[in-house]
Motif scaffolding. Structure first.
Motif, PDB file in Angstrom:
ATOM      1  N   ILE A 146       0.627  -1.544   0.471  1.00  0.00           N
ATOM      2  CA  ILE A 146       0.543   0.624   0.082  1.00  0.00           C
ATOM      3  C   ILE A 146       0.460   1.604   0.238  1.00  0.00           C
ATOM      4  N   CYS A 147       0.306   1.873  -0.600  1.00  0.00           N
ATOM      5  CA  CYS A 147       1.589   3.654  -1.137  1.00  0.00           C
ATOM      6  C   CYS A 147       1.062   4.087   0.080  1.00  0.00           C
ATOM      7  N   GLU A 148       2.466   4.753   0.478  1.00  0.00           N
ATOM      8  CA  GLU A 148       3.106   5.328   1.796  1.00  0.00           C
ATOM      9  C   GLU A 148       2.579   6.416   1.462  1.00  0.00           C
ATOM     10  N   GLY A 149       2.332   7.325   0.403  1.00  0.00           N
ATOM     11  CA  GLY A 149       2.366   8.513  -0.462  1.00  0.00           C
ATOM     12  C   GLY A 149       0.859   9.067   0.177  1.00  0.00           C
ATOM     13  N   CYS A 150       0.312   8.188  -0.392  1.00  0.00           N
ATOM     14  CA  CYS A 150      -1.075   7.858  -0.314  1.00  0.00           C
ATOM     15  C   CYS A 150      -2.174   7.364   0.689  1.00  0.00           C
ATOM     16  N   ARG A 199      -4.047  12.433  -9.074  1.00  0.00           N
ATOM     17  CA  ARG A 199      -3.348  11.283  -8.694  1.00  0.00           C
ATOM     18  C   ARG A 199      -2.242  11.337  -7.924  1.00  0.00           C
ATOM     19  N   CYS A 200      -2.305  10.790  -6.493  1.00  0.00           N
ATOM     20  CA  CYS A 200      -0.500  10.617  -6.105  1.00  0.00           C
ATOM     21  C   CYS A 200       0.457   9.917  -7.128  1.00  0.00           C
ATOM     22  N   SER A 201       1.449  11.155  -7.193  1.00  0.00           N
ATOM     23  CA  SER A 201       2.511  10.683  -7.912  1.00  0.00           C
ATOM     24  C   SER A 201       3.791   9.750  -7.740  1.00  0.00           C
TER      25      SER A 201
END
Ligand SMILES: [Zn+2]
Ligand SMILES: [Zn+2]
Length: 346
Positions: A146-150, A199-201
């Protein structure tokens, strides 16, 4: 093993660019949207095959392993073939698809951060000998995290999804055709009613990033082809718990050996007719070693010779005698056989 070069129609020496070009061309050709109704399955499996070939040949590590005839390369499988294609063909490739096998993953991922990680399904093909003896195999695969950025939402923190302006948030689009009102799922938001404005980059809006992972599995002796081994916790990472990795194990057939019922291994022992009559010593291979066996005098076709311990878990390797009749004999041999015939059966 599948010939990935053949699947993509490229030479073994093809450059990365050539491979990419060919893949994009084929992916467009076999786009599930283009399949005639009666060829849906064919297109789908072709499509998956193309994606698998590209997944391997576009990755330098995987391609090197695949090219090496001595490595036990096995394709780790896709966690989600749709995600892979989106990653390689662009987000818009599947626009307008429903929830089919390639369909868009749900845009609303707000709950993802609380979830268990995804289960991953992979497959490997092992040699027949490894099935008999058991083996340890290392499997490389892409683990979704799971992406930490988002936090897995797909949009940057602080810019939540906005109401879809095409449908006003209902997820349905209504059209008038004469006096008839036709309602259909909103194409713009896929029926979710909300759209991500940016969108989350870090993950390009997917909510997941992929990490190269490896797992070592013990394959027990005698595993049946198409058995599934579960590696608990080796799947996608999740905040609450990790998913599991399921590995389907296929056993390659062997050119000489077969598995008999249960735990015995079988092969054929060819014996010259004269040797079968008189008895002889013969050499043969088992999975474990080269062995010398005694063929008793008068051995009939189909006679069985047991080599104890060379099957699975100490079971026997069973040789079935096949009698070969010589086709070329010289004059002297012919005379001797004529004489033998005159003597009758003794
Ligand atoms: Zn992200
Ligand atoms: Zn909408």
């Amino acid at each position: 093993m599948k010939d990935y070069y053949k699947i993509l129609g490229v030479e073994k020496t093809a450059s990365k660019d050539d491979i990419k070009k060919k893949y994009r061309k084929l992916a467009l050709k076999y786009h599930p949207d283009k399949s005639p109704p009666d060829k849906k399955e064919e297109y789908e499996s072709k499509f998956k095959e193309i994606a698998e070939a590209y997944a391997v040949l576009s990755d330098e590590d995987k391609r090197r392993q695949y090219d090496n005839p001595h490595s036990d390369f096995a394709f780790g499988g896709f966690d989600n073939v749709g995600e892979f294609i989106r990653r390689t063909m662009g987000e818009d490739f599947f626009d307008g698809f429903g929830n089919g096998p390639f369909g868009r993953t749900n845009v609303r991922r707000d709950t993802q951060r609380n979830q268990r990680g995804r289960d991953i399904h992979a497959s490997i093909t092992i040699k027949f000998e490894d099935m008999v003896r058991g083996a340890k195999k290392t499997i490389a695969y892409d683990k979704p995290i799971i992406c930490e950025g988002c936090d897995g939402n797909g949009y940057p923190k602080g810019s939540p999804p906005v109401t879809c302006d095409a449908c006003g948030g209902s997820g349905q689009q209504v059209k008038m055709a004469g006096n008839i009102m036709i309602s259909s799922t909103c194409i713009s938001c896929g029926g979710h009613g909300k759209k991500i404005s940016s969108r989350c980059s870090k993950c390009n809006g997917r909510g997941l990033v992929y990490e190269k992972s490896e797992v070592s599995v013990s394959i027990p002796p005698g595993i049946e082809s198409n058995s599934v081994i579960r590696c608990s916790g080796a799947g996608g990472k999740g905040a609450r718990a990790n998913g599991d990795l399921y590995i389907k194990v296929r056993v390659m057939p062997h050119k000489n050996f077969v598995r008999l019922d249960g735990r015995q291994i079988g092969s054929v022992l060819e014996v010259n007719a004269i040797d079968a009559i008189l008895g002889c010593k013969a050499e043969t291979n088992t999975v474990y070693n080269r062995r010398m066996v005694n063929v008793p005098p008068g051995a009939q076709p189909g006679h069985k010779i047991y080599i104890e311990g060379d099957g699975i878990d100490g079971a026997a390797h069973v040789l079935e005698v096949r009698v070969k009749v010589p086709t070329l004999i010289n004059k002297k041999q012919k005379e001797l056989l004529e004489q033998f015939r005159r003597e009758g059966d003794g």
